[in-house]
Design a protein around this motif. Structure first.
Motif, mmCIF file in Angstrom:
data_model
loop_
_atom_site.group_PDB
_atom_site.id
_atom_site.type_symbol
_atom_site.label_atom_id
_atom_site.label_comp_id
_atom_site.label_asym_id
_atom_site.label_seq_id
_atom_site.Cartn_x
_atom_site.Cartn_y
_atom_site.Cartn_z
ATOM 1 N N PHE A 199 0.812 -1.224 0.000
ATOM 2 C CA PHE A 199 0.000 0.000 0.000
ATOM 3 C C PHE A 199 0.845 1.272 0.000
ATOM 4 N N SER A 200 2.096 1.210 -0.425
ATOM 5 C CA SER A 200 2.955 2.395 -0.479
ATOM 6 C C SER A 200 3.019 2.922 -1.901
ATOM 7 N N LYS A 201 2.980 4.245 -2.042
ATOM 8 C CA LYS A 201 3.149 4.857 -3.357
ATOM 9 C C LYS A 201 4.619 5.100 -3.658
ATOM 10 N N LYS A 202 5.420 5.392 -2.628
ATOM 11 C CA LYS A 202 6.844 5.661 -2.787
ATOM 12 C C LYS A 202 7.602 4.995 -1.651
ATOM 13 N N THR A 203 8.877 4.765 -1.894
ATOM 14 C CA THR A 203 9.775 4.282 -0.850
ATOM 15 C C THR A 203 11.157 4.863 -1.125
ATOM 16 N N HIS A 204 12.098 4.653 -0.254
ATOM 17 C CA HIS A 204 13.436 5.210 -0.422
ATOM 18 C C HIS A 204 14.482 4.118 -0.216
#
Length: 117
Positions: A24-29
């Motif tokens: 359910f994440s749109k972005k990560t790093h």
């Protein structure tokens, strides 16, 4: 008489590992620590040292069917215990440049920048 003995052996060493759950994440790093003692990439008659980032992606094949537990004040979603998944691997070639000023000033840095990996 001239003969050539070829020792073709590939050795892969890992310097780090990171697992990033991103349901359910749109972005990560990604934070990539490169140790200062590692050797920059180079090519000789006997050795070819090259660097890569290795990614492994695991994705769900179908819909995620979990349980929704609700209370008067909040809702809680619990994921399924088992699900069908697919895996994809990706190797991204990168260049590691020298960090010591003495290596960067010598011809080693110039030889690395002109190589084709």
């Amino acid at each position: 008489m001239f003969f050539q003995i070829s020792f073709l052996r590939q050795l892969t060493t890992s310097f780090g590992r990171q697992v990033e759950p991103c349901l359910f994440s749109k972005k990560t790093h990604l934070i990539l620590p490169v140790p200062l003692f590692v050797c920059p990439g180079f090519l000789t008659e006997l050795v070819h040292l090259k660097w890569r980032l290795h990614f492994e992606f695991t994705t769900a094949v179908g819909q995620l069917e979990g349980q929704t537990l609700s209370d008067d004040s909040c809702k809680l979603w619990q994921g399924p215990f088992q699900m069908k998944t697919e895996q994809m691997q990706w190797d991204l070639p990168i260049k590691i440049l020298p960090t010591l000023p003495s290596l960067a000033e010598s011809g080693i840095a110039d030889g690395i920048s002109n190589q084709q990996f």
